[in-house]
Design a protein around this motif. Structure first.
Motif, PDB file in Angstrom:
ATOM      1  N   ILE A 195     -60.949  22.196  16.610  1.00  0.00           N
ATOM      2  CA  ILE A 195     -61.082  21.411  17.717  1.00  0.00           C
ATOM      3  C   ILE A 195     -61.759  20.083  17.807  1.00  0.00           C
ATOM      4  CG2 ILE A 195     -61.600  21.456  20.239  1.00  0.00           C
ATOM      5  CD1 ILE A 195     -60.830  24.266  20.104  1.00  0.00           C
ATOM      6  N   GLU A 196     -63.016  20.255  16.981  1.00  0.00           N
ATOM      7  CA  GLU A 196     -63.775  19.054  17.016  1.00  0.00           C
ATOM      8  C   GLU A 196     -63.234  18.125  16.095  1.00  0.00           C
ATOM      9  OE1 GLU A 196     -68.501  18.355  15.085  1.00  0.00           O
ATOM     10  OE2 GLU A 196     -67.883  20.240  15.964  1.00  0.00           O
ATOM     11  N   TYR A 197     -62.424  18.423  15.030  1.00  0.00           N
ATOM     12  CA  TYR A 197     -61.946  17.527  14.141  1.00  0.00           C
ATOM     13  C   TYR A 197     -60.838  16.613  14.963  1.00  0.00           C
ATOM     14  CZ  TYR A 197     -59.194  15.394  10.355  1.00  0.00           C
ATOM     15  OH  TYR A 197     -58.584  14.545   9.359  1.00  0.00           O
ATOM     16  N   TYR A 198     -60.199  17.267  15.754  1.00  0.00           N
ATOM     17  CA  TYR A 198     -58.984  16.580  16.446  1.00  0.00           C
ATOM     18  C   TYR A 198     -59.484  15.766  17.675  1.00  0.00           C
ATOM     19  CZ  TYR A 198     -54.603  18.502  14.834  1.00  0.00           C
ATOM     20  OH  TYR A 198     -53.775  18.783  14.219  1.00  0.00           O
ATOM     21  N   ASN A 199     -60.821  16.046  18.054  1.00  0.00           N
ATOM     22  CA  ASN A 199     -61.373  15.170  19.252  1.00  0.00           C
ATOM     23  C   ASN A 199     -62.377  14.403  19.274  1.00  0.00           C
ATOM     24  OD1 ASN A 199     -59.667  16.281  21.440  1.00  0.00           O
ATOM     25  ND2 ASN A 199     -60.276  18.187  20.699  1.00  0.00           N
ATOM     26  N   LEU A 200     -63.044  14.246  17.988  1.00  0.00           N
ATOM     27  CA  LEU A 200     -64.198  13.686  17.658  1.00  0.00           C
ATOM     28  C   LEU A 200     -64.209  12.790  16.454  1.00  0.00           C
ATOM     29  CD1 LEU A 200     -67.290  15.873  18.662  1.00  0.00           C
ATOM     30  CD2 LEU A 200     -66.333  14.006  20.074  1.00  0.00           C
ATOM     31  N   SER A 201     -64.413  11.298  16.424  1.00  0.00           N
ATOM     32  CA  SER A 201     -64.245  10.674  15.587  1.00  0.00           C
ATOM     33  C   SER A 201     -65.289  10.961  14.399  1.00  0.00           C
ATOM     34  CB  SER A 201     -64.303   9.274  15.673  1.00  0.00           C
ATOM     35  OG  SER A 201     -65.234   8.725  16.464  1.00  0.00           O
ATOM     36  N   ILE A 202     -66.507  11.390  15.018  1.00  0.00           N
ATOM     37  CA  ILE A 202     -67.872  11.603  14.014  1.00  0.00           C
ATOM     38  C   ILE A 202     -67.472  12.936  13.339  1.00  0.00           C
ATOM     39  CG2 ILE A 202     -69.073  12.941  15.883  1.00  0.00           C
ATOM     40  CD1 ILE A 202     -71.473  11.006  14.440  1.00  0.00           C
ATOM     41  N   ALA A 203     -66.483  13.789  13.851  1.00  0.00           N
ATOM     42  CA  ALA A 203     -66.378  15.043  12.999  1.00  0.00           C
ATOM     43  C   ALA A 203     -65.457  14.587  11.396  1.00  0.00           C
ATOM     44  CB  ALA A 203     -65.520  16.178  13.581  1.00  0.00           C
ATOM     45  N   ARG A 204     -64.939  13.516  11.653  1.00  0.00           N
ATOM     46  CA  ARG A 204     -64.242  12.959  10.542  1.00  0.00           C
ATOM     47  C   ARG A 204     -64.741  12.702   9.341  1.00  0.00           C
ATOM     48  NH1 ARG A 204     -60.772  11.105  14.629  1.00  0.00           N
ATOM     49  NH2 ARG A 204     -58.948  12.935  15.118  1.00  0.00           N
ATOM     50  N   THR A 205     -66.188  12.143   9.610  1.00  0.00           N
ATOM     51  CA  THR A 205     -66.878  11.426   8.663  1.00  0.00           C
ATOM     52  C   THR A 205     -67.726  12.635   7.795  1.00  0.00           C
ATOM     53  OG1 THR A 205     -68.862  11.654   9.980  1.00  0.00           O
ATOM     54  CG2 THR A 205     -67.633   9.534  10.162  1.00  0.00           C
ATOM     55  N   TYR A 206     -67.479  13.804   8.215  1.00  0.00           N
ATOM     56  CA  TYR A 206     -68.061  14.996   7.363  1.00  0.00           C
ATOM     57  C   TYR A 206     -66.990  15.440   6.327  1.00  0.00           C
ATOM     58  CZ  TYR A 206     -72.072  15.648  10.579  1.00  0.00           C
ATOM     59  OH  TYR A 206     -73.198  15.599  11.345  1.00  0.00           O
ATOM     60  N   VAL A 207     -65.840  14.933   6.695  1.00  0.00           N
ATOM     61  CA  VAL A 207     -64.604  15.403   5.523  1.00  0.00           C
ATOM     62  C   VAL A 207     -64.680  14.547   4.551  1.00  0.00           C
ATOM     63  CG1 VAL A 207     -62.050  15.585   5.532  1.00  0.00           C
ATOM     64  CG2 VAL A 207     -63.321  16.454   7.592  1.00  0.00           C
ATOM     65  N   ILE A 208     -64.662  15.225   3.290  1.00  0.00           N
ATOM     66  CA  ILE A 208     -64.594  14.420   2.053  1.00  0.00           C
ATOM     67  C   ILE A 208     -63.227  14.533   1.378  1.00  0.00           C
ATOM     68  CG2 ILE A 208     -65.596  14.223  -0.420  1.00  0.00           C
ATOM     69  CD1 ILE A 208     -68.187  15.236   0.695  1.00  0.00           C
ATOM     70  N   ASP A 209     -62.618  13.497   1.278  1.00  0.00           N
ATOM     71  CA  ASP A 209     -61.312  13.698   0.591  1.00  0.00           C
ATOM     72  C   ASP A 209     -61.224  13.860  -0.880  1.00  0.00           C
ATOM     73  OD1 ASP A 209     -58.511  13.425   0.822  1.00  0.00           O
ATOM     74  OD2 ASP A 209     -58.476  11.216   0.350  1.00  0.00           O
ATOM     75  N   ILE A 210     -60.250  14.846  -1.093  1.00  0.00           N
ATOM     76  CA  ILE A 210     -60.531  15.139  -2.674  1.00  0.00           C
ATOM     77  C   ILE A 210     -59.113  14.582  -2.822  1.00  0.00           C
ATOM     78  CG2 ILE A 210     -60.210  16.808  -4.308  1.00  0.00           C
ATOM     79  CD1 ILE A 210     -62.187  18.798  -2.636  1.00  0.00           C
ATOM     80  N   GLN A 211     -58.813  13.679  -4.028  1.00  0.00           N
ATOM     81  CA  GLN A 211     -57.777  13.216  -4.500  1.00  0.00           C
ATOM     82  C   GLN A 211     -56.945  14.173  -5.139  1.00  0.00           C
ATOM     83  OE1 GLN A 211     -56.731   9.857  -3.825  1.00  0.00           O
ATOM     84  NE2 GLN A 211     -58.731   9.745  -2.842  1.00  0.00           N
ATOM     85  N   ASP A 212     -55.374  13.930  -4.748  1.00  0.00           N
ATOM     86  CA  ASP A 212     -54.573  15.115  -5.318  1.00  0.00           C
ATOM     87  C   ASP A 212     -54.595  15.110  -6.690  1.00  0.00           C
ATOM     88  OD1 ASP A 212     -53.654  15.537  -2.625  1.00  0.00           O
ATOM     89  OD2 ASP A 212     -51.704  14.044  -3.089  1.00  0.00           O
ATOM     90  N   GLY A 213     -54.581  16.438  -7.466  1.00  0.00           N
ATOM     91  CA  GLY A 213     -55.018  16.388  -8.989  1.00  0.00           C
ATOM     92  C   GLY A 213     -54.945  17.868  -9.084  1.00  0.00           C
ATOM     93  N   VAL A 214     -55.495  18.249 -10.396  1.00  0.00           N
ATOM     94  CA  VAL A 214     -55.594  19.602 -11.083  1.00  0.00           C
ATOM     95  C   VAL A 214     -56.527  20.365 -10.376  1.00  0.00           C
ATOM     96  CG1 VAL A 214     -56.128  20.822 -13.059  1.00  0.00           C
ATOM     97  CG2 VAL A 214     -54.617  18.885 -13.226  1.00  0.00           C
ATOM     98  N   PHE A 215     -57.778  19.392  -9.753  1.00  0.00           N
ATOM     99  CA  PHE A 215     -58.853  20.337  -9.068  1.00  0.00           C
ATOM    100  C   PHE A 215     -58.526  20.873  -7.921  1.00  0.00           C
ATOM    101  CE2 PHE A 215     -62.836  20.238  -6.489  1.00  0.00           C
ATOM    102  CZ  PHE A 215     -63.501  21.191  -7.165  1.00  0.00           C
TER     103      PHE A 215
END
Length: 164
Positions: free
Chosen positions: A44-64
Protein backbone atom coordinates in the motif's frame (compact mmCIF):
# COMPACT_ATOMS: atom_id res chain seq x y z
CA UNK A 1 -40.29 -19.94 33.91
CA UNK A 2 -37.09 -21.41 32.53
CA UNK A 3 -33.79 -19.88 33.24
CA UNK A 4 -31.97 -20.19 29.95
CA UNK A 5 -28.64 -18.59 29.47
CA UNK A 6 -27.14 -18.56 26.07
CA UNK A 7 -23.49 -19.07 25.53
CA UNK A 8 -21.59 -15.79 25.53
CA UNK A 9 -21.40 -14.22 22.15
CA UNK A 10 -17.97 -14.48 20.63
CA UNK A 11 -16.98 -11.26 19.00
CA UNK A 12 -14.65 -10.30 16.21
CA UNK A 13 -11.70 -9.92 18.60
CA UNK A 14 -12.13 -13.53 19.79
CA UNK A 15 -11.91 -14.90 16.25
CA UNK A 16 -9.08 -12.53 15.37
CA UNK A 17 -7.12 -13.82 18.39
CA UNK A 18 -7.80 -17.44 17.42
CA UNK A 19 -6.53 -16.92 13.88
CA UNK A 20 -3.56 -14.68 14.58
CA UNK A 21 -2.16 -15.95 17.89
CA UNK A 22 -4.13 -19.02 19.00
CA UNK A 23 -5.40 -16.96 21.95
CA UNK A 24 -1.92 -15.69 22.82
CA UNK A 25 -0.35 -19.15 22.92
CA UNK A 26 1.59 -19.27 19.64
CA UNK A 27 4.23 -16.58 19.23
CA UNK A 28 5.44 -17.92 15.86
CA UNK A 29 1.94 -17.69 14.38
CA UNK A 30 1.72 -14.12 15.62
CA UNK A 31 5.10 -13.29 14.10
CA UNK A 32 3.91 -14.72 10.78
CA UNK A 33 0.86 -12.47 10.86
CA UNK A 34 3.02 -9.44 11.71
CA UNK A 35 5.03 -10.14 8.55
CA UNK A 36 1.81 -10.57 6.54
CA UNK A 37 0.48 -7.21 7.69
CA UNK A 38 3.85 -5.53 7.05
CA UNK A 39 3.90 -6.90 3.50
CA UNK A 40 0.39 -5.54 2.93
CA UNK A 41 1.45 -2.22 4.44
CA UNK A 42 4.54 -2.07 2.20
CA UNK A 43 2.49 -2.72 -0.94
CA UNK A 44 0.00 0.00 0.00
CA UNK A 45 2.85 2.37 0.83
CA UNK A 46 4.56 1.64 -2.49
CA UNK A 47 1.39 2.59 -4.38
CA UNK A 48 0.63 5.74 -2.43
CA UNK A 49 3.95 7.32 -1.43
CA UNK A 50 6.66 8.39 -3.82
CA UNK A 51 9.25 8.23 -1.03
CA UNK A 52 8.61 4.48 -0.70
CA UNK A 53 9.79 4.00 -4.27
CA UNK A 54 13.21 5.40 -3.35
CA UNK A 55 13.86 2.33 -1.18
CA UNK A 56 13.37 -0.04 -4.10
CA UNK A 57 16.60 -0.98 -5.87
CA UNK A 58 15.99 -2.10 -9.42
CA UNK A 59 17.83 -5.27 -10.40
CA UNK A 60 18.38 -5.55 -14.12
CA UNK A 61 16.96 -8.56 -15.91
CA UNK A 62 19.52 -11.30 -16.01
CA UNK A 63 20.72 -14.54 -14.48
CA UNK A 64 20.83 -13.23 -10.91
CA UNK A 65 17.23 -12.03 -11.00
CA UNK A 66 16.05 -15.28 -12.59
CA UNK A 67 17.97 -17.24 -9.93
CA UNK A 68 16.28 -15.31 -7.10
CA UNK A 69 12.85 -15.87 -8.63
CA UNK A 70 13.60 -19.58 -9.15
CA UNK A 71 14.63 -20.01 -5.51
CA UNK A 72 11.49 -18.23 -4.33
CA UNK A 73 9.19 -20.31 -6.55
CA UNK A 74 10.95 -23.59 -5.66
CA UNK A 75 10.70 -22.93 -1.94
CA UNK A 76 7.05 -21.90 -2.30
CA UNK A 77 6.15 -25.12 -4.18
CA UNK A 78 8.09 -27.27 -1.72
CA UNK A 79 6.38 -25.63 1.26
CA UNK A 80 2.96 -25.84 -0.42
CA UNK A 81 3.29 -29.60 -0.99
CA UNK A 82 4.64 -30.10 2.54
CA UNK A 83 1.69 -28.15 3.99
CA UNK A 84 -0.84 -30.17 2.03
CA UNK A 85 0.73 -33.46 3.14
CA UNK A 86 0.86 -32.49 6.83
CA UNK A 87 -2.17 -30.17 6.88
CA UNK A 88 -0.92 -27.87 9.62
CA UNK A 89 -2.79 -24.62 10.00
CA UNK A 90 0.37 -22.64 10.80
CA UNK A 91 1.98 -23.70 7.54
CA UNK A 92 -1.10 -22.57 5.66
CA UNK A 93 -0.70 -19.10 7.15
CA UNK A 94 2.97 -19.23 6.21
CA UNK A 95 1.85 -19.95 2.63
CA UNK A 96 -0.28 -16.82 2.74
CA UNK A 97 2.86 -14.91 3.63
CA UNK A 98 4.75 -16.46 0.70
CA UNK A 99 1.90 -15.64 -1.66
CA UNK A 100 1.92 -12.04 -0.48
CA UNK A 101 5.70 -11.94 -0.94
CA UNK A 102 5.18 -13.04 -4.54
CA UNK A 103 2.61 -10.28 -4.97
CA UNK A 104 5.07 -7.86 -3.36
CA UNK A 105 7.74 -8.89 -5.89
CA UNK A 106 5.34 -8.54 -8.77
CA UNK A 107 4.07 -5.11 -7.77
CA UNK A 108 7.24 -3.44 -6.47
CA UNK A 109 9.95 -5.30 -8.44
CA UNK A 110 11.95 -5.06 -5.19
CA UNK A 111 14.11 -8.18 -5.22
CA UNK A 112 16.33 -6.76 -2.47
CA UNK A 113 13.50 -6.42 0.08
CA UNK A 114 14.73 -2.90 0.89
CA UNK A 115 11.29 -1.35 1.35
CA UNK A 116 9.97 -4.37 3.22
CA UNK A 117 12.97 -4.54 5.57
CA UNK A 118 12.66 -0.81 6.19
CA UNK A 119 9.03 -1.30 7.23
CA UNK A 120 9.69 -4.42 9.32
CA UNK A 121 12.63 -2.90 11.18
CA UNK A 122 10.63 0.24 11.91
CA UNK A 123 6.98 -0.88 12.07
CA UNK A 124 5.84 2.29 13.84
CA UNK A 125 6.99 4.72 11.15
CA UNK A 126 4.01 6.38 9.60
CA UNK A 127 4.25 8.65 6.56
CA UNK A 128 1.38 11.02 5.92
CA UNK A 129 0.12 11.69 2.43
CA UNK A 130 -2.71 13.95 3.47
CA UNK A 131 -5.71 12.61 5.31
CA UNK A 132 -7.62 10.04 3.33
CA UNK A 133 -8.26 6.37 2.86
CA UNK A 134 -4.51 5.64 2.72
CA UNK A 135 -3.96 7.21 6.14
CA UNK A 136 -6.89 5.36 7.68
CA UNK A 137 -5.80 1.98 6.27
CA UNK A 138 -2.15 2.43 7.29
CA UNK A 139 -3.14 3.60 10.78
CA UNK A 140 -5.41 0.55 11.16
CA UNK A 141 -2.63 -1.79 10.02
CA UNK A 142 -0.15 -0.19 12.44
CA UNK A 143 -2.64 -0.61 15.33
CA UNK A 144 -3.11 -4.27 14.40
CA UNK A 145 0.67 -4.77 14.33
CA UNK A 146 1.04 -3.17 17.78
CA UNK A 147 -1.66 -5.51 19.10
CA UNK A 148 0.04 -8.51 17.48
CA UNK A 149 3.40 -7.55 19.02
CA UNK A 150 1.67 -7.57 22.40
CA UNK A 151 0.19 -11.02 21.62
CA UNK A 152 3.61 -12.26 20.50
CA UNK A 153 5.11 -11.35 23.88
CA UNK A 154 2.15 -13.06 25.53
CA UNK A 155 2.98 -16.16 23.44
CA UNK A 156 6.62 -16.00 24.60
CA UNK A 157 5.40 -15.95 28.20
CA UNK A 158 3.03 -18.88 27.56
CA UNK A 159 5.74 -20.99 25.90
CA UNK A 160 8.14 -20.25 28.74
CA UNK A 161 5.52 -21.35 31.31
CA UNK A 162 4.67 -24.40 29.24
CA UNK A 163 8.32 -25.49 29.03
CA UNK A 164 8.87 -25.01 32.78
Amino acid sequence: MENTMSAPQKGLLYYFNRITSNDGKDWFLTLTWIFVFEIISSIIEYYNLSIARTYVIDIQDGVFKEFLIAIFVTFFIWHFVYSIVNMHRNQFYFLIMYGLLGLYFYITKDMTFNLLFHNIINPFEFEFNGFGIYTIVQFTIKLIIIYLIFKMFQGFKYSKLKNS
